[in-house]
Design a protein around this motif. Structure first.
Motif, mmCIF file in Angstrom:
data_model
loop_
_atom_site.group_PDB
_atom_site.id
_atom_site.type_symbol
_atom_site.label_atom_id
_atom_site.label_comp_id
_atom_site.label_asym_id
_atom_site.label_seq_id
_atom_site.Cartn_x
_atom_site.Cartn_y
_atom_site.Cartn_z
ATOM 1 N N ASN A 84 0.853 -1.185 0.000
ATOM 2 C CA ASN A 84 0.000 0.000 0.000
ATOM 3 C C ASN A 84 0.889 1.236 0.000
ATOM 4 O O ASN A 84 1.814 1.343 0.812
ATOM 5 C CB ASN A 84 -0.924 0.004 1.213
ATOM 6 C CG ASN A 84 -2.017 -1.035 1.089
ATOM 7 O OD1 ASN A 84 -2.192 -1.652 0.042
ATOM 8 N ND2 ASN A 84 -2.752 -1.252 2.167
ATOM 9 N N ARG A 86 1.266 5.656 -0.611
ATOM 10 C CA ARG A 86 0.638 6.971 -0.629
ATOM 11 C C ARG A 86 1.654 8.017 -1.091
ATOM 12 O O ARG A 86 2.850 7.902 -0.816
ATOM 13 C CB ARG A 86 0.085 7.349 0.747
ATOM 14 C CG ARG A 86 1.137 7.487 1.848
ATOM 15 C CD ARG A 86 0.492 7.834 3.181
ATOM 16 N NE ARG A 86 1.494 8.060 4.230
ATOM 17 C CZ ARG A 86 1.207 8.425 5.463
ATOM 18 N NH1 ARG A 86 -0.065 8.590 5.812
ATOM 19 N NH2 ARG A 86 2.156 8.622 6.353
ATOM 20 N N ASN A 110 -3.543 7.539 -2.951
ATOM 21 C CA ASN A 110 -3.495 6.234 -2.283
ATOM 22 C C ASN A 110 -3.532 5.136 -3.340
ATOM 23 O O ASN A 110 -4.396 5.161 -4.226
ATOM 24 C CB ASN A 110 -4.691 6.051 -1.339
ATOM 25 C CG ASN A 110 -4.537 6.848 -0.053
ATOM 26 O OD1 ASN A 110 -3.425 7.214 0.326
ATOM 27 N ND2 ASN A 110 -5.645 7.132 0.607
ATOM 28 N N GLY A 254 -4.685 3.047 -8.145
ATOM 29 C CA GLY A 254 -4.936 3.821 -6.945
ATOM 30 C C GLY A 254 -5.850 4.980 -7.257
ATOM 31 O O GLY A 254 -6.359 5.116 -8.374
ATOM 32 N N GLY A 262 -3.911 10.556 3.681
ATOM 33 C CA GLY A 262 -3.462 9.313 3.074
ATOM 34 C C GLY A 262 -3.334 8.196 4.068
ATOM 35 O O GLY A 262 -2.530 7.288 3.886
ATOM 36 N N ASP A 265 -6.453 2.699 4.136
ATOM 37 C CA ASP A 265 -5.950 1.632 3.300
ATOM 38 C C ASP A 265 -6.891 1.407 2.135
ATOM 39 O O ASP A 265 -8.103 1.500 2.257
ATOM 40 C CB ASP A 265 -5.829 0.323 4.107
ATOM 41 C CG ASP A 265 -4.717 0.416 5.145
ATOM 42 O OD1 ASP A 265 -3.762 1.187 4.903
ATOM 43 O OD2 ASP A 265 -4.809 -0.260 6.177
ATOM 44 N N SER A 271 -10.704 5.303 1.251
ATOM 45 C CA SER A 271 -10.272 6.411 0.415
ATOM 46 C C SER A 271 -11.370 6.768 -0.569
ATOM 47 O O SER A 271 -12.160 5.927 -0.978
ATOM 48 C CB SER A 271 -8.992 6.032 -0.351
ATOM 49 O OG SER A 271 -9.231 4.925 -1.178
#
Length: 357
Positions: A84, A86, A110, A254, A262, A265, A271
């Protein structure tokens, strides 16, 4: 037959004619000239001209050397990993802010990378990569192990399109008893090479960087967990000699978050999903630090030949001064110089979570 032999012997003892003398002199002159030319070439380090057929054979032998052979066929995937990621705003922040205009530089990105690893052709590199992936984080532990979950993408190399990630803050190379180690907090860790050796079988299986973009690669002589991701479809042959491909990006989608931070998850659905955007396309558009002399704006009238010469001289002087002051800073132990380098990303690109799939 005896008469013929006598004739031969008699002919060998005959005095030389003027034509014979001239031929002998010509031969001697050619030999002397060739010897002198070869000696002159040797003194001047000029390669001597060899037979074309021999040169062709040597080139073919070098080209067909198994130690430099690569393949363009993707191997099977043995492991899958996610990261993951950002990307900060232009001011470096991630937290929620509703006081800024909704522009690209004020948005937090993200995303998630899904990575497939090639354990059959690069088992050692995959094993080392997993050591920094499969780490259980314990917030109460005072001296945790280094992990990609606390790593950064730090630079983008314009010359070959290589995105450099896996930089773990606090992880440094050290030396104990003449051997290389890794230091992280109070820990001293072994620092093995990621390369799988130079055996013929292994080299023949090595995957070429020219296969396409999204390949995970690691520099052969590097003992740190820093890795690279190719972002261009071609022109990767220059990396084949010093890097080893050990995986591939399977997906890199993303979203941009308007105003939001950010911290959410991607898999948790926290997000704001505007539209899916490729991480590799986003990161290539991020601003990077350049150590070259700033170029004039595009709307400026093209300089004359004399003005171009002056600009080239100024650029050369700028480069010389830059290298001098950087060298002086290193000599006096100024560690800040290591934080300024070509291609450094001017946005924070952080990995927040990693794991096996």
């Amino acid at each position: 037959d005896d008469d013929d032999d006598d004739d031969v012997e008699h002919n060998e003892n005959l005095p030389l004619t003027n034509n014979d003398n001239q031929n002998n002199l010509s031969r001697r002159s050619m030999i002397t000239s060739s010897t002198g030319a070869a000696a002159l070439c040797g003194m001047l380090s000029i390669p001597a001209i060899t037979n074309a057929a021999a040169t062709t054979t040597t080139t073919e032998t070098t080209t067909n050397n198994p130690s430099t052979t690569t393949t363009t066929t993707l191997p099977p995937i043995t492991h899958k990993v996610y990261m993951n990621i950002r990307i900060s705003r232009s001011d470096g922040s991630f937290y929620i802010r509703n006081d800024l205009p909704d522009t690209p530089e004020n948005r937090v990105y993200n995303g998630r990378l899904t990575i497939g690893l090639f354990g059959t052709i690069a088992p050692n590199a995959v094993s080392q990569f997993l050591k920094y992936t499969n780490v259980t984080y314990n917030p109460t532990e005072d001296d945790p192990l280094p992990s990609y979950a606390r790593s950064n993408f730090v630079s983008f190399k314009q010359e070959n399109g290589l995105l450099v990630g896996g930089s773990i803050p606090g992880l440094e190379i050290g030396s104990i008893g003449g051997g290389t180690v890794l230091r992280y907090g109070g820990r001293i860790l072994p620092a093995p090479f990621w390369s799988d050796g130079t055996t013929t079988t292994r080299e023949e299986e090595r995957l070429s960087h020219n296969v396409g973009k999204g390949l995970l690669t690691h520099r052969n002589l590097d003992v740190t967990p820093t890795f690279g991701i190719t972002t261009r479809s071609g022109g990767g042959y220059e990396l084949d000699g010093s890097y080893t491909v050990f995986g591939k990006i399977l997906s890199d989608e993303g979203t941009y978050v308007s105003g939001g931070g950010g911290g959410g998850d991607v898999e948790d659905g926290t997000s704001t999903n505007n539209s899916n955007v490729s991480f590799l396309s986003v990161v290539q558009d991020l601003p990077t630090y350049s150590m070259d002399r700033p170029a004039p704006p595009n709307d400026v009238t093209l300089p004359s030949e004399g003005e171009r010469a002056v600009q080239e001289i100024a650029s050369a002087v700028f480069s010389t001064q830059r290298e001098f002051f950087r060298g002086a800073a290193k000599t006096f132990g100024d560690s800040r110089i290591d934080k300024v380098y070509e291609g450094k990303l001017l946005r924070r690109v952080e990995v927040t979570k990693v794991g096996l799939l």
